[in-house]
Enzyme design. Structure first.
Site, short mmCIF file in Angstrom:
data_model
loop_
_atom_site.label_atom_id
_atom_site.label_comp_id
_atom_site.label_asym_id
_atom_site.label_seq_id
_atom_site.Cartn_x
_atom_site.Cartn_y
_atom_site.Cartn_z
CD GLU A 30 52.51 46.73 45.39
OE1 GLU A 30 52.75 47.50 44.92
OE2 GLU A 30 52.55 45.46 45.12
CG ASP A 73 52.08 42.24 42.25
OD1 ASP A 73 52.29 43.12 41.85
OD2 ASP A 73 50.55 41.98 42.05
C1 QV4 Z 1 39.12 48.63 35.46
C2 QV4 Z 1 38.19 49.35 36.88
C3 QV4 Z 1 38.25 49.25 37.62
C4 QV4 Z 1 37.49 48.24 37.73
C5 QV4 Z 1 37.69 47.29 36.56
C6 QV4 Z 1 35.88 46.63 36.25
O1 QV4 Z 1 39.99 50.18 36.53
O2 QV4 Z 1 37.66 49.83 38.75
O3 QV4 Z 1 36.91 47.33 38.20
O4 QV4 Z 1 38.01 47.53 35.60
O5 QV4 Z 1 35.92 45.80 35.23
C7 QV4 Z 1 44.37 46.97 35.02
C8 QV4 Z 1 43.80 48.34 34.92
C9 QV4 Z 1 42.44 48.53 35.12
C10 QV4 Z 1 41.53 47.69 35.43
C11 QV4 Z 1 42.46 46.13 35.71
C12 QV4 Z 1 41.04 45.04 35.58
O6 QV4 Z 1 44.84 49.03 35.04
O7 QV4 Z 1 42.29 49.93 35.31
O8 QV4 Z 1 40.03 47.53 36.05
O9 QV4 Z 1 43.11 45.95 34.87
O10 QV4 Z 1 40.93 44.46 33.80
C13 QV4 Z 1 49.00 46.54 37.86
C14 QV4 Z 1 48.00 48.18 37.14
C15 QV4 Z 1 46.93 48.22 37.00
C16 QV4 Z 1 46.35 47.32 36.50
C17 QV4 Z 1 47.52 45.97 37.24
C18 QV4 Z 1 46.09 44.64 36.44
O11 QV4 Z 1 48.53 49.24 37.96
O12 QV4 Z 1 46.18 49.24 36.15
O13 QV4 Z 1 44.98 47.36 36.27
O14 QV4 Z 1 48.24 45.68 36.94
O15 QV4 Z 1 46.55 44.80 35.62
C19 QV4 Z 1 47.60 49.81 45.44
C20 QV4 Z 1 47.96 48.17 45.65
C21 QV4 Z 1 49.38 47.62 44.89
C22 QV4 Z 1 49.28 47.91 43.65
C23 QV4 Z 1 49.13 49.30 43.05
C24 QV4 Z 1 49.26 49.79 41.75
O16 QV4 Z 1 47.63 48.14 47.17
O17 QV4 Z 1 49.40 46.30 45.44
O18 QV4 Z 1 47.81 49.47 43.69
N1 QV4 Z 1 50.60 47.15 42.75
C25 QV4 Z 1 51.16 45.90 41.85
C26 QV4 Z 1 51.71 46.64 41.17
C27 QV4 Z 1 50.95 47.17 39.65
C28 QV4 Z 1 49.84 46.00 39.91
C29 QV4 Z 1 49.48 45.16 41.03
C30 QV4 Z 1 49.86 45.53 41.89
C31 QV4 Z 1 48.04 44.17 40.27
O19 QV4 Z 1 53.10 46.59 41.25
O20 QV4 Z 1 51.21 46.87 38.47
O21 QV4 Z 1 48.93 46.87 39.04
O22 QV4 Z 1 49.01 43.23 40.11
O23 QV4 Z 1 48.45 50.07 45.41
#
Ligand code: QV4
Ligand code: CA
Length: 478
Positions: free
Chosen positions: A225, A188
């Protein structure tokens, strides 16, 4: 690192997103093994934060490397891997080690009962402390490689993988999974880590466990990824010598084509000429758990189970054309993009219910149990090692091609009939179209296709049929 260690006659993995280990073990034995699936990608196996309303994305916020999640505990996971390997289905684990859980407004509690203090970057159940993380900053500019790798992705506490203690903890975790019999990893957020740190970590991994049927000196398969649709500071090329890469360009391009945004005839040279990575390094899929719900990459081009007809066509093309290491998505149904898997009143994940006709219920979509999809898994296995031959198209959105002398497939995305004599390359005889039906005894519940001595057959696909594909292969001759 590049070999997914699949059985020689198998080809595709399926992502059983948010499934429980006990359910997966049964699915391997009852369905995936018998139907010729090569492997499964599973949701993160290590302890994650319990977030309010239990969104799916809580699993991407690690609290520790204890193997307890809503999918089950270590013993259940071990049992699953063993039972799946026994029926020829390999396990690939989605591993999250770019970061730990974000601030939760106080103490964070994990699915294994551990406590953590993300405010202070303190995760005692690992343990990781403040010194193991990068100083806090946000990722604002994806053109700035330093920021992307050293700042926090959506506020997730960013581990410093250059520190030996961090490397050791990650390695202990990955090696334990190798001991349990997994075949590899989906890394990831790989692009958020320095290639050199990943090189050290991958290079120190144990070889796969021979007790689970892997040959001696096998390296774990690694797919990273790295979302690179072009135009960002970080390129997939920085990671290609380390392991395979999730080729998001395929997901976007295939969705666009089968949504009608590109003529199907252009798929003739599908592959590197489209700007994709070379076949042996590209993990290819129609949708993934992020972009099916608007996270990650691809935007409005992405097809999902919600557009079932073009989705099945795109999947048939992805499995029918020889390009990349293929993966199928298996989803739970959702309306709200944060929504987690089906759960009971205590928050436990519900098991899928398998109906009489083999499809799933209770909130699970199980695309892998759709006939048009699992029969294409068999098609892909039957034509393995053959090339595309006798490409035919109508100059726009009707296409067909052979796979050696083993299989033939046709697509119609026009608003009028496909009704043509086309070269199938198959030996003369009657074949069962595995999209509209299946071979039942010596009969076919779908279209029968009569191949003449010249290898030609009359191929008919109407614009209003349930499916816009027809596929025949040597394994389903009548
Ligand atoms: C929120 C705000 C932020 C703010 C923060 C402040 O959005 O702007 O800074 O609060 O506290 C979740 C929430 C998100 C929250 C965050 C932290 O959705 O709103 O931030 O938690 O509390 C998944 C989801 C994210 C989720 C995350 C952790 O997609 O929404 O965040 O899990 O729970 C890029 C990257 C790529 C990534 C992709 C989604 O390059 O690497 O974005 N893909 C992988 C996974 C994905 C996962 C992550 C990475 C992180 O496939 O499923 O994100 O592990 O392209
Ligand atoms: Ca990072």
């Amino acid at each position: 690192q590049f070999d997914p260690h699949q059985l020689p006659d198998r080809s595709t993995m399926v992502h059983l997103f948010e499934w429980k280990w006990d359910d997966i073990a049964l699915e391997c034995e009852n369905f995936l093994g018998p139907k010729g699936f090569a492997g499964i990608q599973v949701s993160p196996v290590n302890e994650n934060v319990i977030a309010p309303k239990r969104p799916w994305w809580e699993r991407y916020q690690p609290i520790s490397f204890i193997l307890t999640t809503r999918s089950g505990n270590e013993q259940q996971f071990a049992n699953m891997v063993k039972r799946c390997n026994k029926v020829g289905v390999r396990t690939y684990v989605d591993v999250v080690f770019n970061h730990m859980a974000a601030k939760q407004g106080g103490q964070a509690v994990g699915t294994g009962g551990s406590r953590a203090y993300p405010e202070n970057k303190d995760y005692p159940a690992v343990p990781f402390t403040n010194a193991d993380f990068h100083p806090s900053c946000g990722i604002q500019d994806y053109n700035d490689a330093y920021q992307v790798r050293n700042c926090e992705l959506v506020a997730l506490r960013d581990l410093n993988q250059t520190i030996p203690h961090v490397q050791n903890k990650i390695l202990e975790f990955l090696d334990r999974l190798v001991d349990l019999g997994v075949a590899g990893f989906r890394v990831d957020a790989a692009k958020h880590m320095w290639p050199n740190d990943l090189r050290v970590i991958y290079g120190s991994l144990k070889n796969l466990n021979t007790a689970h049927g892997f040959p001696p000196n096998s390296k774990p398969f690694i797919v990273q990824e790295v979302i690179d649709l072009g135009g960002e500071g970080i390129k997939r090329d920085e990671y290609v010598d380390l392991g395979a890469i999730t080729e998001f360009k395929v997901s976007a391009a295939i969705g666009k084509a089968f949504r009608g945004g590109d003529d199907l005839k252009n798929l003739k040279n599908w592959g590197e000429q489209w700007g994709f990575l070379e076949s042996s390094k590209a993990l290819v899929f129609v949708d993934n758990h992020d972009n099916q719900r608007g996270h990650g990459a691809g935007g409005a081009d992405i097809l999902t189970y919600k557009q079932s007809k073009p989705y099945k066509m795109a999947t048939a093309f992805n499995l029918g054309f020889p390009f990349g290491i293929t993966r199928i998505m298996s989803s739970f149904s959702f309306d709200d993009t944060d929504q987690g898997p089906p759960k009971d009143s205590s928050g436990n994940i519900k098991s899928p219910v398998i109906q009489k006709d083999g499809s799933c219920d209770a909130g699970w979509v199980c695309e892998h149990r759709w006939r048009q999809i699992y029969n294409m898994v068999e098609f892909q296995n039957q034509v393995k090692g053959t090339e595309v031959g006798n490409w035919w198209d109508n100059g726009k959105n009707q296409i067909a091609f052979c796979r050696g002398n083993a299989g033939f497939i046709a697509f119609n995305l026009e608003s009028f009939d496909l009704n043509q004599d086309i070269q199938t390359c198959l030996p003369a005889g009657t074949y069962c179209d595995v999209i509209s039906g299946d071979k039942v005894g010596s009969n076919c519940s779908g279209k029968k296709v009569l191949v003449g001595n010249d290898g030609k057959a009359r191929i008919i696909i109407g614009p209003n049929e349930d499916d816009g594909v027809l596929a025949i292969h040597k394994g389903k001759k009548l």
